[in-house]
Write an enzyme that holds these catalytic residues in place. Structure first.
Site, PDB file in Angstrom:
ATOM      1  CG  HIS A 468      -1.752   1.204   1.400  1.00 23.87           C
ATOM      2  ND1 HIS A 468      -3.089   1.218   1.108  1.00 23.87           N
ATOM      3  CD2 HIS A 468      -1.455   2.460   1.814  1.00 23.87           C
ATOM      4  CE1 HIS A 468      -3.577   2.427   1.324  1.00 23.87           C
ATOM      5  NE2 HIS A 468      -2.603   3.205   1.760  1.00 23.87           N
ATOM      6  CD  GLU A 469       1.630   3.682   3.640  1.00 23.43           C
ATOM      7  OE1 GLU A 469       1.873   4.740   3.006  1.00 23.43           O
ATOM      8  OE2 GLU A 469       0.574   3.498   4.274  1.00 23.43           O
ATOM      9  CG  HIS A 472       0.314   6.275  -0.610  1.00 17.86           C
ATOM     10  ND1 HIS A 472      -0.720   6.956  -1.188  1.00 17.86           N
ATOM     11  CD2 HIS A 472      -0.194   5.688   0.521  1.00 17.86           C
ATOM     12  CE1 HIS A 472      -1.820   6.792  -0.434  1.00 17.86           C
ATOM     13  NE2 HIS A 472      -1.524   6.017   0.590  1.00 17.86           N
ATOM     14  CG  HIS A 475       0.277   8.933  -6.683  1.00 16.78           C
ATOM     15  ND1 HIS A 475      -0.736   9.372  -5.872  1.00 16.78           N
ATOM     16  CD2 HIS A 475       0.011   9.443  -7.905  1.00 16.78           C
ATOM     17  CE1 HIS A 475      -1.586  10.112  -6.580  1.00 16.78           C
ATOM     18  NE2 HIS A 475      -1.150  10.162  -7.818  1.00 16.78           N
TER      19      HIS A 475
HETATM   20 ZN   LIG Z   1      -2.721   5.273   2.130  1.00 18.36          ZN
END
Ligand SMILES: [Zn+2]
Length: 679
Positions: A468-469, A472, A475
């Protein structure tokens, strides 16, 4: 004092990273005392420009301003989150209102706003390209939301209010940290360790060592990487209850670290803020800047999951109660029993034991897995760099290279829990990507709070957090925009979890697990039978997970939807809402208001805890594109994913970006199906 301040020098370091080994807490106040006026002088110069406002002399100039301040601010934010100290915490308290005052001086700058507003009024005639137009619209909205268009009489009050809010948020965060580091449960003898698998004993021993206790001691802290497995495995109901209550009570102790009055004051100020902006509630004010647009859209989404999840939880409760009886444990079951009994049911029903899985999820192998996915999707390679000073000895640095071997950014991974680090997991940046002056390489950091051990073994939930991180992180790393305000994760709050949550899907892909989920000692691949069991057990206990999350999301919206001028008693309000919603007492909530940092450590997630589920609608539907194609690394889809989602920052409206990727608007059904809430 004439000593040289490294924060104000040129950073002649590898990659222009902060000179971590030279920076001390006492450098920050004098550095900001130089950088803030310098930034303001740049702003004054833009406002005082004698030529009529143009995109270049106003918007582009504003976007490129304040670089000295931003590099110091980002370093400061990262250090206070990842590696704080009493000295830094004192500096943080001193600086919070001053930094807020600085932000006000910029966003309430009448001369600058007059130029921006003049351009905004004529935006259709300016012949701007789409990214320039987006920048103008976003910056204009930033100023309006910060109070720039308020009547002059209200502006001074508005400044005072936001500065006070900043100080309160800092206090809230520090109070949670104080309660977390103040709690430790010593496991004094073998009986206190009953039920704990080997990995948890090792983590508890490592935690004891960090507390300076003699060898052979074991300690459970409130760090989720210790507390959650303890609640899952400990046979000692009394100790599980102590840990559960310790977690729930964070921020809710009488005395100097009591967050209840802090949160109440934050709420009063937010209502006043909404009032000044002319919105009936703070939720209305927040939602204007989100994809959802209105609180009603959020309620509609949460309403689709709340009652079905409670209904589904009834079956699970029956199974857990039966398990409790068969183990001779008391019924009705309590919140500190749920994880423990669910684990027992999971083992019985799926023959799946978390402790059996963990050896296949060594942290090092899972880092390799996420890098490999980024390679197969986007052609990225990660080359570790040694010998470069970072903020902590456990942090690691990688160069990130494109298919053509061009350097596109730097990635820092800081994965272990420690007392000086905030709990939870998060991504941040030390430097943003932008296209100014030939381009700036982003420096991105991922923080996790895994328990450090000789070989850190993760649960499957931990693996998802890691991915998940990293989503990011990608991104931030893949951002390809001209203007910094639009770069990377600076998108709407209910869109920002799309790139992170969609990346979790690859952690569950069979081809990924086959290649990377290898036993940390023997290197053997996960046995197919175990992999199959993992897949089958995936939807198990989803009702519990949905309730744990959606309850706090509903209470967040209810709290921030109170009409302006409502007086709030945080504890009473929460109790009343739990009653009203029928939050099952044996499940409880992931966060309670006295330590709900999403809501009170800043305002980004206020009236916004729902954003994870909003983004889940987007990510479940987006990932379905790969499922439909029958290939999790299908190159054409991956190319669109990179172009419209990971690289485009805030260049375009998120609804349009999603449509460009998927060819249509998002559907909610894939999310409901994934959670097992529809067939
Ligand atoms: Zn998050």
């Amino acid at each position: 004092m004439t000593a040289i301040n490294p924060l104000l020098q040129d950073w002649n370091t590898p990659y222009g990273l902060p000179p971590f080994d030279l920076v001390k807490a006492e450098h920050f106040v004098p550095a900001f005392e130089a950088a803030l006026p310098a930034h303001l002088a740049e702003i004054d110069a833009i406002a005082a420009e004698s030529a009529a406002p143009t995109f270049a002399n106003t918007l582009a100039a504003f976007d490129a301003s304040g670089r000295l301040n931003s590099r110091i601010s980002l370093l400061f934010e990262n250090l206070t989150a990842s590696e704080t100290s009493p000295a830094l915490q004192a500096v943080e308290v001193e600086l919070a209102p001053r930094l807020a005052a600085h932000r006000n001086a910029i966003y309430l700058h009448a001369g600058l706003f007059a130029r921006i507003a003049a351009l905004y009024a004529r935006r259709a005639e300016l012949d701007l390209d789409p990214e320039q137009l987006r920048l103008l619209e976003r910056v204009h909205l930033d100023f309006v939301r910060a109070g720039a268009s308020l009547p002059p009489a209200s502006r001074a009050r508005y400044s005072a209010l936001t500065e006070r809010l900043a100080a309160l948020s800092t206090a809230f965060t520090q109070n949670v940290l104080a309660d977390e580091s103040g709690f430790s449960l010593a496991l004094e003898d073998e009986a206190a360790l009953a039920g704990l698998p080997e990995f948890l004993r090792a983590s508890a021993a490592a935690a004891a060592q960090q507390c300076g206790l003699p060898a052979g001691s074991h300690v459970i802290t409130l760090s989720p990487s210790l507390a959650e497995p303890f609640l899952t495995f400990s046979d000692r109901r009394d100790l599980r209850e102590a840990v559960w209550r310790g977690r729930v009570a964070r921020g809710a102790h009488d005395g100097v670290h009591d967050n209840r009055p802090v949160a109440a004051e934050i709420m009063a100020l937010r209502q006043e803020q909404a009032q000044l902006h002319g919105y009936p509630t703070y939720a209305d004010y927040q939602l204007v800047d989100r994809m959802a647009g209105k609180p009603e859209a959020v309620s509609a989404l949460l309403g689709k999951v709340w009652e079905p999840a409670k209904k589904k939880a009834e079956d699970d409760r029956a199974a857990l109660t039966e398990m409790a009886r068969s183990l001779g444990q008391p019924t009705p079951i309590a919140a500190w029993d749920w994880r423990y009994l669910a684990e027992k049911v999971r083992q019985a029903r799926y023959d799946l034991d978390d402790a059996e899985l963990k050896p296949y999820f060594a942290l090092e192998n899972m880092i390799g897995a996420m890098f490999d996915c980024a390679q197969r999707l986007f052609g990225l390679s990660f080359v570790e760099q040694h010998g470069v000073a970072l903020h902590h000895a456990d942090a690691r640095l990688w160069e990130v290279r494109n298919r053509d071997n061009a350097l596109i950014g730097l990635f820092i991974g800081d994965n272990y829990a420690r007392a000086s680090k905030r709990s939870g997991a998060w991504m941040h940046i030390f430097r943003s990507q932008s296209g100014h002056n030939g381009g700036t390489l982003p420096v991105v950091i991922n923080n996790n709070n895994f328990a450090k051990a000789d070989a850190t073994l993760l649960s499957f939930d931990d693996v998802r957090t890691l991915f998940h991180e990293f989503g990011h992180g990608l991104h931030g790393l893949l951002s390809q925009v001209k203007y910094e305000r639009l770069a990377g994760t600076q998108v709407l709050q209910d869109y920002v979890e799309l790139p992170s949550q969609i990346f979790e899907n690859w952690a569950e892909e069979e081809v990924v697990l086959q290649r990377h989920a290898r036993h940390y000692q023997s290197g053997a691949a996960m046995p197919p039978a175990l992999l199959e069991k993992l897949k089958r057990a995936r939807q198990f206990d989803q009702a519990w997970a949905t309730i744990m999350y959606a309850g706090p999301a509903l209470i967040d919206m209810a709290l921030h939807s109170l009409p302006n001028g409502s007086k709030v008693d945080i504890a009473a309000f929460e109790a009343q809402q739990c009653e009203l919603l029928g939050v099952p007492q044996d499940i409880g909530q992931r966060h309670y208001l006295s330590h709900f940092q999403h809501l009170f450590s800043g305002s980004d997630y206020a009236a916004g805890y729902y954003v994870y589920m909003w983004a889940e609608v987007l990510d479940a539907d987006a990932y379905d594109a790969f499922i439909e194609a029958g290939d999790p690394f299908e190159q054409k889809i991956a190319e669109r994913l990179r172009r419209y989602i990971y690289s485009s920052g805030n260049k375009q409206d998120p609804a349009l970006a999603f449509r460009a990727f998927r060819g249509r608007d998002p559907k909610v059904e894939p999310m409901l199906a994934k959670r097992g809430l529809i067939a």
